[in-house]
Motif scaffolding. Structure first.
Motif, PDB file in Angstrom:
ATOM      1  N   SER A  96      10.464  40.323  38.550  1.00  0.00           N
ATOM      2  CA  SER A  96      11.221  41.884  39.187  1.00  0.00           C
ATOM      3  C   SER A  96      11.301  41.844  39.940  1.00  0.00           C
ATOM      4  O   SER A  96      11.974  41.998  40.636  1.00  0.00           O
ATOM      5  N   ALA A  97      10.007  42.547  40.406  1.00  0.00           N
ATOM      6  CA  ALA A  97       9.872  42.788  42.124  1.00  0.00           C
ATOM      7  C   ALA A  97      10.450  41.945  43.297  1.00  0.00           C
ATOM      8  O   ALA A  97      11.018  42.019  43.829  1.00  0.00           O
ATOM      9  N   TRP A 143       9.477  49.407  43.787  1.00  0.00           N
ATOM     10  CA  TRP A 143       9.765  50.939  42.959  1.00  0.00           C
ATOM     11  C   TRP A 143      10.988  51.583  44.387  1.00  0.00           C
ATOM     12  O   TRP A 143      11.453  52.145  44.018  1.00  0.00           O
ATOM     13  N   ARG A 144      10.867  51.444  45.460  1.00  0.00           N
ATOM     14  CA  ARG A 144      11.993  52.372  45.983  1.00  0.00           C
ATOM     15  C   ARG A 144      12.493  51.772  45.610  1.00  0.00           C
ATOM     16  O   ARG A 144      13.543  52.780  45.569  1.00  0.00           O
ATOM     17  N   TYR A 145      13.694  50.454  45.876  1.00  0.00           N
ATOM     18  CA  TYR A 145      14.577  50.498  45.571  1.00  0.00           C
ATOM     19  C   TYR A 145      15.247  50.241  44.079  1.00  0.00           C
ATOM     20  O   TYR A 145      16.666  49.829  43.890  1.00  0.00           O
ATOM     21  N   GLY A 146      14.501  49.522  43.095  1.00  0.00           N
ATOM     22  CA  GLY A 146      15.156  49.057  41.361  1.00  0.00           C
ATOM     23  C   GLY A 146      15.115  50.716  41.342  1.00  0.00           C
ATOM     24  O   GLY A 146      15.453  52.241  41.312  1.00  0.00           O
ATOM     25  N   ASN A 147      16.008  50.743  40.316  1.00  0.00           N
ATOM     26  CA  ASN A 147      16.677  51.897  39.775  1.00  0.00           C
ATOM     27  C   ASN A 147      15.366  52.376  38.462  1.00  0.00           C
ATOM     28  O   ASN A 147      14.265  50.702  38.495  1.00  0.00           O
ATOM     29  N   LEU A 167      11.114  49.408  34.881  1.00  0.00           N
ATOM     30  CA  LEU A 167      10.143  49.249  33.939  1.00  0.00           C
ATOM     31  C   LEU A 167       9.521  48.082  33.598  1.00  0.00           C
ATOM     32  O   LEU A 167       8.520  47.840  33.695  1.00  0.00           O
ATOM     33  N   LYS A 168      10.708  47.194  34.276  1.00  0.00           N
ATOM     34  CA  LYS A 168      10.327  45.424  34.580  1.00  0.00           C
ATOM     35  C   LYS A 168       9.141  44.957  35.373  1.00  0.00           C
ATOM     36  O   LYS A 168       8.136  44.230  35.008  1.00  0.00           O
ATOM     37  N   VAL A 169       8.766  45.728  36.613  1.00  0.00           N
ATOM     38  CA  VAL A 169       8.444  45.502  37.646  1.00  0.00           C
ATOM     39  C   VAL A 169       6.438  46.474  36.872  1.00  0.00           C
ATOM     40  O   VAL A 169       5.677  45.688  37.035  1.00  0.00           O
TER      41      VAL A 169
END
Length: 322
Positions: free
Chosen positions: A120-121, A176-180, A185-187
Motif C-alpha cells: 500500500s505504501a 504516511w505524509r501523503y496518505g489519508n 491504516l493499510k500501510v
C-alpha cells in the motif's frame, strides 16, 4: 486550470494522439490473459530453485565461498526472480496483475513482504509519480529539489547505487505524509504483518543462512532495479509526455526477465495495459510518435549516461525525432 490538471491533460492529449483511429485495438490490449498469469509462476519458482541451490551449497560448507559456482548460480536465480517479483508488484499497483481485485492485492502484498516493503505504501507513492509526472510534485524529477547541476548529477549517481535501499527506508514516512487515514491504516497493518512474518522466519532460519540466501541476492536486485529506474526517467525532458519516459529496445530474453517493463513510455501512456501486451502496444503506436527517448540496450544507456555526466550535459539521452 492549475499545474496538476494541466499536466494530467497533457498526458491525456498525448494518449489521444497515438490512439486515434485504433481505439479498439488498444482496448483489446487491456484485456487480461490467463496464460500470461500462469507464466508469472516462472519467477517465484526461479527464486525457490535458487534458494534451494544456495542452501545446498551452504550445507556443503561452501556458503561463504563467493567463488563457488553452485552458490553464485543460486544467487543469480534468486536475484532474477526477485527482480521480476518487484515488477509484478508494480503490476499489482495498477490493478493489472490479476483481474480479481482481491487476488491482485493479496498476491502483491505477499510479494511486497518478501521484498521488505508495504504494498500500500508503494502503491501510494507510485501512483503519485504517475499523477504528477513532469510537474513540481514529481518525486522523480531532481530539478524539483535543486538547480545545482553538480548536485543533480550526484543524485542521479546516488539513484544508480542506493535508490532501492533508500526507498525501502523512507517510503513508510512518505506514505504516511501523503496518505489519508484509510491508506495509513493499510500501510501500518502491512508493516506489522511484515515484522511478524520475519520474526517467525528467523525462529526457524539462522540469520547467517537468511543473509546468504535472500539478502545477498537482494543486493544484486537493488542494482538491477536502480539501473532500470534510472533509464526510465533519468536525463529526459519531464515536461513533455513523449520525452519524460524512456523505452529500451532490449533483447527478447531481457524483455522477458523484465516482464516487458523496458517499454516504459508505453506504460506511462497506457498504465492500464498489462506488461505482457506492451510489446504489441509498442508496435502499433510507434509510427504515431514523432519524438521519443530510447536506447539500444541498458548498457548502451549507461555508457551514454557516464559520458553525459562528465560534461554535465542534460540533453535527453537517446533523443529520436522523425
Amino acid at each position: 486550470m492549475n499545474i496538476n490538471s494541466q499536466q494530467k491533460l497533457t498526458t491525456i492529449e498525448a494518449r489521444k494522439i497515438v490512439s486515434v483511429g485504433i481505439e479498439s485495438e488498444i482496448r483489446a490490449l487491456q484485456k487480461s490473459n490467463p496464460w500470461h498469469h500462469f507464466l508469472y509462476l516462472i519467477f517465484p519458482l526461479m527464486a525457490v530453485v535458487g534458494v534451494a541451490v544456495e542452501v545446498n551449497a551452504y550445507t556443503q560448507g561452501l556458503g561463504w565461498n563467493f567463488t563457488t559456482v553452485e552458490y553464485c548460480l543460486g544467487v543469480i536465480l534468486v536475484a532474477l526472480g526477485m527482480n521480476a517479483m518487484f515488477l509484478l508488484i508494480h503490476e499489482g499497483v495498477h490493478d493489472i496483475l490479476f483481474p480479481s481485485k482481491w487476488l491482485n492485492d493479496l498476491v502483491a502484498i505477499v510479494m511486497a513482504i518478501a521484498g521488505f516493503v508495504s504494498f500500500s505504501a508503494y502503491r501510494l507513492m507510485h501512483l503519485r509519480h504517475h499523477e504528477h509526472l513532469g510537474n513540481e510534485n514529481d518525486p522523480d524529477d531532481y530539478h524539483n529539489y535543486t538547480n545545482n547541476a553538480k548536485l543533480i548529477w550526484l543524485l542521479h549517481y546516488n539513484r544508480l547505487l542506493w535508490a532501492t535501499i533508500l526507498y525501502l527506508i523512507f517510503v513508510p514516512s512518505l506514505a504516511w505524509r501523503y496518505g489519508n487515514i484509510q491508506e495509513r491504516l493499510k500501510v501500518v497493518s502491512e508493516y506489522l504483518l511484515l515484522i511478524v512474518t520475519y520474526i517467525i522466519i528467523w525462529q526457524f532460519v539462522p540469520l547467517k543462512l537468511f543473509f546468504m540466501t535472500w539478502i545477498v541476492p537482494f543486493i544484486l536486485t537493488n542494482f538491477a532495479i536502480n539501473i532500470r529506474g534510472l533509464t526510465q526517467h533519468g536525463i529526459t525532458d519531464a515536461t513533455d509526455p513523449f520525452l519524460a519516459s524512456r523505452s529500451i529496445e532490449a533483447s527478447p530474453i531481457v524483455q522477458f526477465l523484465l516482464v516487458h517493463e523496458n517499454f516504459h513510455l508505453e506504460h506511462h501512456l497506457f498504465p492500464n495495459i498489462p506488461s505482457y501486451n506492451l510489446p504489441k502496444l509498442h508496435k502499433i503506436i510507434l509510427p504515431r510518435i514523432n519524438r521519443r527517448v530510447t536506447c539500444q540496450s541498458y548498457l548502451n544507456f549507461l555508457w551514454q549516461f557516464i559520458r553525459a555526466s562528465l560534461r554535465q550535459d542534460e540533453t535527453p539521452i537517446g533523443l529520436k525525432n522523425k
